[in-house]
Design an enzyme around this catalytic site. Structure first.
Site, PDB file in Angstrom:
ATOM      1  N   ARG A   1       0.978  -0.879  -0.171  1.00  0.00           N
ATOM      2  CA  ARG A   1       0.258  -0.121  -0.478  1.00  0.00           C
ATOM      3  C   ARG A   1       0.843   0.837   0.159  1.00  0.00           C
ATOM      4  O   ARG A   1       0.864   2.221  -0.715  1.00  0.00           O
ATOM      5  CB  ARG A   1      -1.138  -0.045   0.927  1.00  0.00           C
ATOM      6  CG  ARG A   1      -1.843   1.027   1.487  1.00  0.00           C
ATOM      7  CD  ARG A   1      -2.482   1.976   2.456  1.00  0.00           C
ATOM      8  NE  ARG A   1      -1.772   2.153   3.837  1.00  0.00           N
ATOM      9  CZ  ARG A   1      -1.467   1.086   4.321  1.00  0.00           C
ATOM     10  NH1 ARG A   1      -1.777  -0.070   4.773  1.00  0.00           N
ATOM     11  NH2 ARG A   1      -0.304   1.689   5.452  1.00  0.00           N
TER      12      ARG A   1
ATOM     13  N   TYR B   1     -16.453  16.309 -16.219  1.00  0.00           N
ATOM     14  CA  TYR B   1     -17.052  15.174 -16.030  1.00  0.00           C
ATOM     15  C   TYR B   1     -18.151  14.789 -15.140  1.00  0.00           C
ATOM     16  O   TYR B   1     -18.081  15.316 -13.653  1.00  0.00           O
ATOM     17  CB  TYR B   1     -16.177  13.933 -15.736  1.00  0.00           C
ATOM     18  CG  TYR B   1     -15.939  12.453 -15.626  1.00  0.00           C
ATOM     19  CD1 TYR B   1     -17.045  11.994 -16.021  1.00  0.00           C
ATOM     20  CD2 TYR B   1     -16.025  12.067 -14.217  1.00  0.00           C
ATOM     21  CE1 TYR B   1     -17.240  10.616 -15.722  1.00  0.00           C
ATOM     22  CE2 TYR B   1     -15.536  10.947 -13.513  1.00  0.00           C
ATOM     23  CZ  TYR B   1     -16.420   9.831 -14.297  1.00  0.00           C
ATOM     24  OH  TYR B   1     -16.743   9.151 -14.177  1.00  0.00           O
TER      25      TYR B   1
ATOM     26  N   ASP C   1      -7.471  18.824 -14.984  1.00  0.00           N
ATOM     27  CA  ASP C   1      -7.414  17.220 -15.616  1.00  0.00           C
ATOM     28  C   ASP C   1      -7.545  17.467 -17.453  1.00  0.00           C
ATOM     29  O   ASP C   1      -7.712  17.790 -17.898  1.00  0.00           O
ATOM     30  CB  ASP C   1      -9.523  17.602 -15.610  1.00  0.00           C
ATOM     31  CG  ASP C   1      -9.370  15.775 -16.131  1.00  0.00           C
ATOM     32  OD1 ASP C   1      -8.963  15.243 -16.463  1.00  0.00           O
ATOM     33  OD2 ASP C   1     -10.326  14.981 -15.339  1.00  0.00           O
TER      34      ASP C   1
ATOM     35  N   LYS D   1      -8.049   6.213 -19.510  1.00  0.00           N
ATOM     36  CA  LYS D   1      -8.321   6.918 -20.909  1.00  0.00           C
ATOM     37  C   LYS D   1      -7.380   6.514 -21.573  1.00  0.00           C
ATOM     38  O   LYS D   1      -6.833   5.790 -22.127  1.00  0.00           O
ATOM     39  CB  LYS D   1      -9.272   7.915 -20.329  1.00  0.00           C
ATOM     40  CG  LYS D   1     -10.347   8.119 -19.407  1.00  0.00           C
ATOM     41  CD  LYS D   1     -11.512   6.513 -20.126  1.00  0.00           C
ATOM     42  CE  LYS D   1     -12.696   7.749 -19.114  1.00  0.00           C
ATOM     43  NZ  LYS D   1     -12.493   7.227 -17.150  1.00  0.00           N
TER      44      LYS D   1
END
Length: 384
Positions: free
Chosen positions: A54, A107, A179, A204
């Site tokens: 982690r 978005y 973004d 993406k």
């Protein structure tokens, strides 16, 4: 991060940054370290700085170094999804009572995060047309800690002048978050234009093959990078080793893919612009697009995303999405295959009734890298 490749071209950085040959075997692709914990050389004696995956994992480290190099930042961080990255950033930047300026086109998941999640712990937000720096400044309050921008925006393909809004953010003491998912770092590098943090959905264009979900943050501030890394570890929504490996694999062909995405999209936008059943085409590569000049200044090319409005109205837009044969009806974007969707009923259903609501007659295309003649023929038959 290593600075070994930072004086090279983008294509070379994409292939080599973070991709050091395996010291044991010489493998030219970083191994998938599918491991949760690491043997320590005595109490507190971490071998290579690794103790628990982690906190850090060698495959994720390779990706994070690559991301930082591509965006020209000092720290990159990889997450389980783009929204996980956004959530980490907001928790690191904001405290109850703070205010954020968000775009009037964004978005739907980002809007939902602000409207339904972040607002519940006392963070306020207001909407502005980020293509107008004066509108952004007018939306700022004395509690504004961040200005959030998408450019090109999702799904209306709006363009924000990053440098101009960065100047506003600097004047008011706020962080500028960009973004960069639609453009990718190949087409646009917001940090070089004054942004403080870049956000990506790695799902993406960075991954590029519709086979992985991931997110990223990149900053050019050492201090902010440490704060984000602390929250990444504390919150735990990290990218897994196999997902990190898949994104690294995809990034190696990012430049050639984005060239083809942009080339295909430009030809499709021109065809749609002439079609009698299309009332409006939203693509920054078209000279009549209101953001064309800004996009040409801050982008290498105009990308693979197109939205257009259907003259027949909402039902015709919905029906059109069902008639394509090469374009696949589906959410997401940025893969090698072409996708079509109806934002109002799919990706942006969460903004219905808000200032971000999108027109019902809107169709969004993620233009892939297939033969453009096949894509043109498919859209022409679907339009009728």
């Amino acid at each position: 991060m290593s600075h070994e490749h930072l004086d090279k071209s983008f294509e070379t950085i994409a292939i080599h940054a973070g991709n050091t040959a395996d010291p044991l075997t010489g493998a030219v692709v970083p191994p998938i370290y599918q491991v949760s914990t690491y043997k320590q050389d005595g109490v507190g004696g971490l071998r290579g700085g690794y103790e628990y995956s982690r906190s850090a994992n060698p495959t994720r480290t390779a990706l994070e170094e690559n991301l930082a190099a591509l965006e020209g930042g000092v720290r990159g961080l990889a997450f389980a999804s783009g929204l996980a990255a956004e959530d980490c950033l907001l928790r690191a930047l904001l405290t109850p009572g703070d205010h954020v300026v968000i775009p009037n086109d964004a978005y739907g998941g980002t809007f939902r995060l602000f409207a339904k999640v972040v607002s519940r712990w006392g963070v306020e937000w207001s909407v502005a047309d980020t293509s107008d720096p004066a509108a952004v400044r007018a939306a700022v309050t004395d509690r504004t800690k961040a200005i959030w921008v998408e450019t090109p925006s999702n799904p209306l393909l709006g363009i924000t002048d990053i440098a101009a809004v960065a100047a506003v953010a600097k004047d008011v003491g706020a962080k500028l978050v960009v973004d960069n998912t639609f453009a990718s770092p190949y087409l646009q590098q917001p940090l070089a234009l004054g942004a403080d943090v870049v956000v990506h959905s790695l799902t993406k264009y960075m991954g590029g093959h519709s086979d992985v979900v991931g997110g990223a943050l990149v900053t050019n501030s050492v201090e902010l990078g440490e704060e984000l890394a602390y929250h990444q570890n504390a919150m735990g929504a990290v990218a897994g080793p196999f997902d990190s490996w898949l994104v690294l694999r995809g990034i190696k062909t990012l430049a050639v893919r984005m060239d083809r995405h942009s080339e295909n999209a430009g030809k499709i936008a021109e065809m749609l612009n002439r079609h009698p059943k299309v009332s409006q085409v939203l693509y920054p590569g078209l000279p009549e697009h209101p953001g064309h000049e800004v996009a040409a200044k801050q982008m290498r090319a105009f990308g693979g995303m197109i939205s257009f409005r259907v003259a027949g109205g909402e039902q015709e837009a919905v029906d059109l999405c069902a008639r394509t044969k090469v374009f696949t009806l589906g959410e997401s974007l940025g893969g090698v295959e072409s996708l079509i969707e109806h934002p109002g009923r799919m990706t942006h259903a969460s903004v219905v009734g808000s200032a971000l609501e999108v027109p019902g007659d809107l169709v969004r295309l993620s233009v892939g890298i297939e033969n453009v003649d096949d894509l043109l023929a498919d859209l022409q038959q679907a339009l009728g």
